[in-house]
Design an enzyme around this catalytic site. Sequence first.
Site, PDB file in Angstrom:
ATOM      1  N   GLU A 117       0.832  -1.206   0.000  1.00  0.00           N
ATOM      2  CA  GLU A 117       0.000   0.000   0.000  1.00  0.00           C
ATOM      3  C   GLU A 117       0.870   1.261   0.000  1.00  0.00           C
ATOM      4  O   GLU A 117       1.789   1.410   0.793  1.00  0.00           O
ATOM      5  CB  GLU A 117      -0.887   0.012   1.245  1.00  0.00           C
ATOM      6  N   SER A 166      -4.157   5.469  -0.020  1.00  0.00           N
ATOM      7  CA  SER A 166      -5.482   5.008   0.351  1.00  0.00           C
ATOM      8  C   SER A 166      -6.409   6.192   0.129  1.00  0.00           C
ATOM      9  O   SER A 166      -6.153   7.290   0.617  1.00  0.00           O
ATOM     10  CB  SER A 166      -5.460   4.596   1.820  1.00  0.00           C
TER      11      SER A 166
END
Length: 434
Positions: A359, A362
Site C-alpha cells: 500500500e 489510500s
Amino acid sequence: MFDIKWIAANPEAFDAALARRGAHPAASSLVAMDEERRSVVAELNAVQEKRNGASRLIGQAKAQKDEDRAQALMAEVSGLKDRLAELEARERTLNEHLRTAISQLPNMPLDDVPEGADEADNIPYFRAGESEATRPAMPSLGFAPKEHYELGEAWGGMDFETASKLSGSRFVVLKGQVARLERAIGQFMLDLHTNEHGYTEVQPPLLVRDEPMFGTGQLPKFDGDFFFAGHGDGRLALIPTAEVPLTNLVRESMLSEDELPLRFTALTPCFRSEAGSAGRDTRGMLRQHQFNKVEMVSITTPEASRDEHERMLTCAEEVLKRLAIHYRVVTLCTGDMGFGAQKTYDIEAWLPGQDSYREISSVSVCGDFQARRMDARYRAADSKPRFVHTLNGSGVAVGRALIAVMENYQNADGSVTIPDVLRPYMGGVDRIGS
RNA sequence: GGGUGGGUGGCAGAGCGGUUGAUUGCACCGGUCUUGAAAACCGGCGGGCGCGAGAGCGUCUCGGGGGUUCGAAUCCCCCCCCACCCGCCA
C-alpha cells in the site's frame, strides 16, 4: 456519526450495514434510547411551556402594579423548579449516552463495496476500458533485486542504528542523496497536485486538540494509536495524517454551495504509535513512527462526492504513472476499511525487493460521517443547511514512495537511477549510490 | 511567565433582569422598476430538538457548565477558547 432519525426509519438497513463491517446490531438499542430521550424532551417542553406562560403573566401583572396577582402566580409556578431540573438533567444524560454510543460505530459501507473479512478479500479495481496494460509495467531487472534498506544502508544513506539510539525502533536517519531524494519526491507530488489537480497547498498545524481528532474519527475509539504531547493541563495529538487538520479546516462552519468543492493538499510528517503492529514490517522504512506524506482532502456536496472519489484516485495514480512505477488498485472489502470510510481504494505499488505489492496510497469517501462529527455544513441552493461530504487520500506516502523508487529503479551494482520527473528536483542528478 | 480586553444569527456589530430569538448593516431569497443588468424601493430571511399528514405549534439556543430569580444574552461562580500589551525566544 449517524442521524438517529435515519436509524429509526431504517433499522434493518442500519444493522445490515453494521453486520457487513463485522459489528453487532445496534439499531434497536439506539432507537430505544432515542425514544426514552424523546419522551423526556416532550415532558420537559410541556413543563417549560407552563413556566414560561406564567412568567409572562407575572411580568404583565408587575407592569400593571398588580402585586397580589403576581404573588399568586409566583407561588403557583415555583413548584415546577425541581421537576424542571430533574428533567433537564435526564435529557442531558440521555443525549450524551446516545451520542457516545453512536460515535463508536463505524461508517456504513456503500452498496458497491465488496463483502469480506480482511485484506485477502479486497478486489482489483479497473475503470471501464482499463487494464494492467494501461499502467506502468513491472520492471525487468535481470538480477536479484535488493530491498530498499539493503541499498540505502550500503551507501550510508539510511541509518536505522543511529536512529534507534536517538528514538528507538521504527525511526530512520536519512542522509545525503537519499535525504534529498525523499525531499524531491515530496516536492514533485505537491507540485503535481497544486499545479495540475486544483488542490490548494496548506501548511497545517501538526499538533491538534482532541476535537479535530474526534471530528475525523480517530477518537474516541483509537486513542492508543497516536502520540500525544502534554500541553498545559491537557494534551495535543501529533497528527497521524494530514487528513485530520485538512478536513477539520471546515469544522463548525457554514459554507456556501458555490465555494464547493474545496480541495486541499499538504506535505506533512505523520506520527503513528503502531501499537497494534508489533513485529510487523520491523525492517526498513515501511512502517515508521514518523513519516512524510502528501495528503489530499476534498469537501463536496453530497451529490458530487462519488465522482470526486474517482477523481481523487486518478490524482493519486498520476503520481505513480509519472514515476513509471508499476501498481495496482484494489477496492477495500467491508472488513478492511477504515473507521470513517464509506468506500476506499488502495493503491499498491510493486516492490521488487519484497516481491510484492504494498500500500502506498489510500483514497476514501466518507459521506457526511465526518461532517456530522465536525458540524461542517453548507447552505444549499434551497437555502437549507446540509452536511458536506468529505474525502481524503494520500497522494502519496512519501516514505513508501521512496522505497518504491529505490527498489524499482535499482541497478545491478546497487545504485539507483533517478526517475525522469524527479531529476529537476535533484539538481539534474540521474543516478545515486554508485 | 505577567497584565488587560473579549466570545451574540452566514458575516459584521448593538443590546446589559421582563413579549428580545434578539436593533442595525452586509450577504442571501422574492417582488416593483428596467430592453437587460446595476442602483433604488417594498417584502422575506438564524440554528437544533419535540409534537403534527400539513399549515403550524412548543421548546432550547447569545463559548461550555453551575448558581441567583417567577423570569437571565443581561447578575454571580467555575472552566474552555480567542485577541492585544509586556517579558522571553525561533
